[in-house]
Every structure is written in C-alpha cells, then in structure tokens.
Design a protein around this motif. Sequence first.
Motif, PDB file in Angstrom:
ATOM      1  N   ASP A  49       0.824  -1.212   0.000  1.00  0.00           N
ATOM      2  CA  ASP A  49       0.000   0.000   0.000  1.00  0.00           C
ATOM      3  C   ASP A  49       0.857   1.260   0.000  1.00  0.00           C
ATOM      4  OD1 ASP A  49      -2.151  -1.700   0.104  1.00  0.00           O
ATOM      5  OD2 ASP A  49      -2.651  -1.281   2.196  1.00  0.00           O
ATOM      6  N   VAL A  50       1.963   1.227   0.716  1.00  0.00           N
ATOM      7  CA  VAL A  50       2.853   2.385   0.748  1.00  0.00           C
ATOM      8  C   VAL A  50       3.458   2.622  -0.637  1.00  0.00           C
ATOM      9  CG1 VAL A  50       4.956   3.375   1.749  1.00  0.00           C
ATOM     10  CG2 VAL A  50       3.352   2.123   3.191  1.00  0.00           C
ATOM     11  N   TYR A  51       3.829   1.554  -1.316  1.00  0.00           N
ATOM     12  CA  TYR A  51       4.352   1.714  -2.673  1.00  0.00           C
ATOM     13  C   TYR A  51       3.287   2.251  -3.618  1.00  0.00           C
ATOM     14  CZ  TYR A  51       8.721  -0.564  -1.411  1.00  0.00           C
ATOM     15  OH  TYR A  51       9.927  -0.872  -0.838  1.00  0.00           O
ATOM     16  N   SER A  52       2.024   1.908  -3.386  1.00  0.00           N
ATOM     17  CA  SER A  52       0.934   2.461  -4.188  1.00  0.00           C
ATOM     18  C   SER A  52       0.797   3.960  -3.949  1.00  0.00           C
ATOM     19  CB  SER A  52      -0.387   1.765  -3.854  1.00  0.00           C
ATOM     20  OG  SER A  52      -0.345   0.414  -4.196  1.00  0.00           O
ATOM     21  N   ILE A  53       0.921   4.377  -2.694  1.00  0.00           N
ATOM     22  CA  ILE A  53       0.875   5.806  -2.363  1.00  0.00           C
ATOM     23  C   ILE A  53       2.037   6.527  -3.034  1.00  0.00           C
ATOM     24  CG2 ILE A  53       1.116   7.496  -0.498  1.00  0.00           C
ATOM     25  CD1 ILE A  53      -0.241   5.430   1.328  1.00  0.00           C
ATOM     26  N   ASN A  81       9.409  14.660  -1.754  1.00  0.00           N
ATOM     27  CA  ASN A  81       9.271  14.475  -0.308  1.00  0.00           C
ATOM     28  C   ASN A  81       8.380  13.294   0.059  1.00  0.00           C
ATOM     29  OD1 ASN A  81      10.763  16.780  -0.329  1.00  0.00           O
ATOM     30  ND2 ASN A  81       9.346  18.014   0.854  1.00  0.00           N
ATOM     31  N   VAL A  82       7.215  13.184  -0.582  1.00  0.00           N
ATOM     32  CA  VAL A  82       6.307  12.084  -0.256  1.00  0.00           C
ATOM     33  C   VAL A  82       6.945  10.728  -0.585  1.00  0.00           C
ATOM     34  CG1 VAL A  82       4.075  11.021  -0.775  1.00  0.00           C
ATOM     35  CG2 VAL A  82       4.218  13.473  -0.357  1.00  0.00           C
ATOM     36  N   PRO A  83       7.569  10.560  -1.752  1.00  0.00           N
ATOM     37  CA  PRO A  83       8.236   9.269  -1.996  1.00  0.00           C
ATOM     38  C   PRO A  83       9.308   8.952  -0.950  1.00  0.00           C
ATOM     39  CG  PRO A  83       7.937  10.396  -4.060  1.00  0.00           C
ATOM     40  CD  PRO A  83       7.548  11.376  -2.982  1.00  0.00           C
ATOM     41  N   ARG A  84      10.038   9.966  -0.504  1.00  0.00           N
ATOM     42  CA  ARG A  84      11.044   9.737   0.532  1.00  0.00           C
ATOM     43  C   ARG A  84      10.386   9.344   1.853  1.00  0.00           C
ATOM     44  NH1 ARG A  84      13.921  14.557   0.609  1.00  0.00           N
ATOM     45  NH2 ARG A  84      12.759  15.256   2.401  1.00  0.00           N
ATOM     46  N   MET A  85       9.268   9.990   2.190  1.00  0.00           N
ATOM     47  CA  MET A  85       8.537   9.630   3.398  1.00  0.00           C
ATOM     48  C   MET A  85       7.988   8.204   3.286  1.00  0.00           C
ATOM     49  SD  MET A  85       6.370  12.968   4.503  1.00  0.00           S
ATOM     50  CE  MET A  85       6.439  14.145   3.171  1.00  0.00           C
ATOM     51  N   CYS A  86       7.577   7.826   2.099  1.00  0.00           N
ATOM     52  CA  CYS A  86       7.075   6.464   1.884  1.00  0.00           C
ATOM     53  C   CYS A  86       8.178   5.435   2.120  1.00  0.00           C
ATOM     54  CB  CYS A  86       6.485   6.320   0.487  1.00  0.00           C
ATOM     55  SG  CYS A  86       4.898   7.169   0.300  1.00  0.00           S
ATOM     56  N   ASN A  87       9.385   5.741   1.670  1.00  0.00           N
ATOM     57  CA  ASN A  87      10.506   4.837   1.928  1.00  0.00           C
ATOM     58  C   ASN A  87      10.739   4.683   3.432  1.00  0.00           C
ATOM     59  OD1 ASN A  87      10.913   4.513  -0.811  1.00  0.00           O
ATOM     60  ND2 ASN A  87      12.534   6.037  -0.922  1.00  0.00           N
ATOM     61  N   ASP A  88      10.608   5.784   4.164  1.00  0.00           N
ATOM     62  CA  ASP A  88      10.752   5.728   5.623  1.00  0.00           C
ATOM     63  C   ASP A  88       9.633   4.906   6.256  1.00  0.00           C
ATOM     64  OD1 ASP A  88      12.982   7.331   5.367  1.00  0.00           O
ATOM     65  OD2 ASP A  88      11.947   9.180   5.979  1.00  0.00           O
ATOM     66  N   LEU A  89       8.415   5.047   5.733  1.00  0.00           N
ATOM     67  CA  LEU A  89       7.292   4.261   6.243  1.00  0.00           C
ATOM     68  C   LEU A  89       7.498   2.769   6.019  1.00  0.00           C
ATOM     69  CD1 LEU A  89       4.110   6.293   5.286  1.00  0.00           C
ATOM     70  CD2 LEU A  89       4.795   5.571   7.568  1.00  0.00           C
TER      71      LEU A  89
END
Length: 125
Positions: A49-53, A81-89
Amino acid sequence: MSYRPGPVSTFKRHREAFISNLNAQAEALRNDPRCAEDVAANLRELVHDVYSIRSASMVMAAEARGNAFVQAKPYGFYGHNVPRMCNDLVACLLHWADILVNTDGRRTDGIVAGAIEGVVASLGL
C-alpha cells in the motif's frame, strides 16, 4: 466520500486506505496483544500500500501540477518528499513487524501500537 477519477483522487484514496488499515493494526494490538504475529503479517502486507501511495504521488506530481491540492504544498513535495517519506514508512513497517515477531519473550505490542498511533497522528486524515 466519493472521488472524481484522476491522479489527486487516486492519491487521496490510497492514502486514506493506508491510514485506516494502519490504524486498525494499532487497535488490534491494543485490544488483543496475542495477535502480534497476525499484525506483523499485516504490517508486511501494508508495504504494498505504501508503494501504491508513492507511485500515486509521483503520478500526481507529474500530471496534476495545476491542481490546487498539489499547489498547496511547496514545489517538489509530492514528487520528492512524499516518496522519501514512503521509503521511511516501509522501513518502519518492516521494523515493527520484526519487533512483534522477534520479542525474546518480551511484550512489545504496546510499544509498536504507540509507534503506529504516532505515525497515524502525524499523517492525519
């Protein structure tokens, strides 16, 4: 909530579904600490789901630049920024799943539930 088709709606839909599912995992841990292994498996599944976001955010940044939702944030927010935050998630999800499974007999459900609730609060809806 009904959404019109488009990249912004897709992003919002994926984001809300993820936050709802993540919050459900924290509630499950709070209600029944014995379900830690099930929650760990669910956290690993949420990585998809995070990769989908992440993908939806990048598409939205490229295709909906004139949209007010996109323009409300600084330039590059949804593209970088959002893709980087997704990697952190993703790292957090995998770390929490590992903590829940490899406990050495210690109860870690409260720690993980608190961490999940903190992330859900910071993401907001």
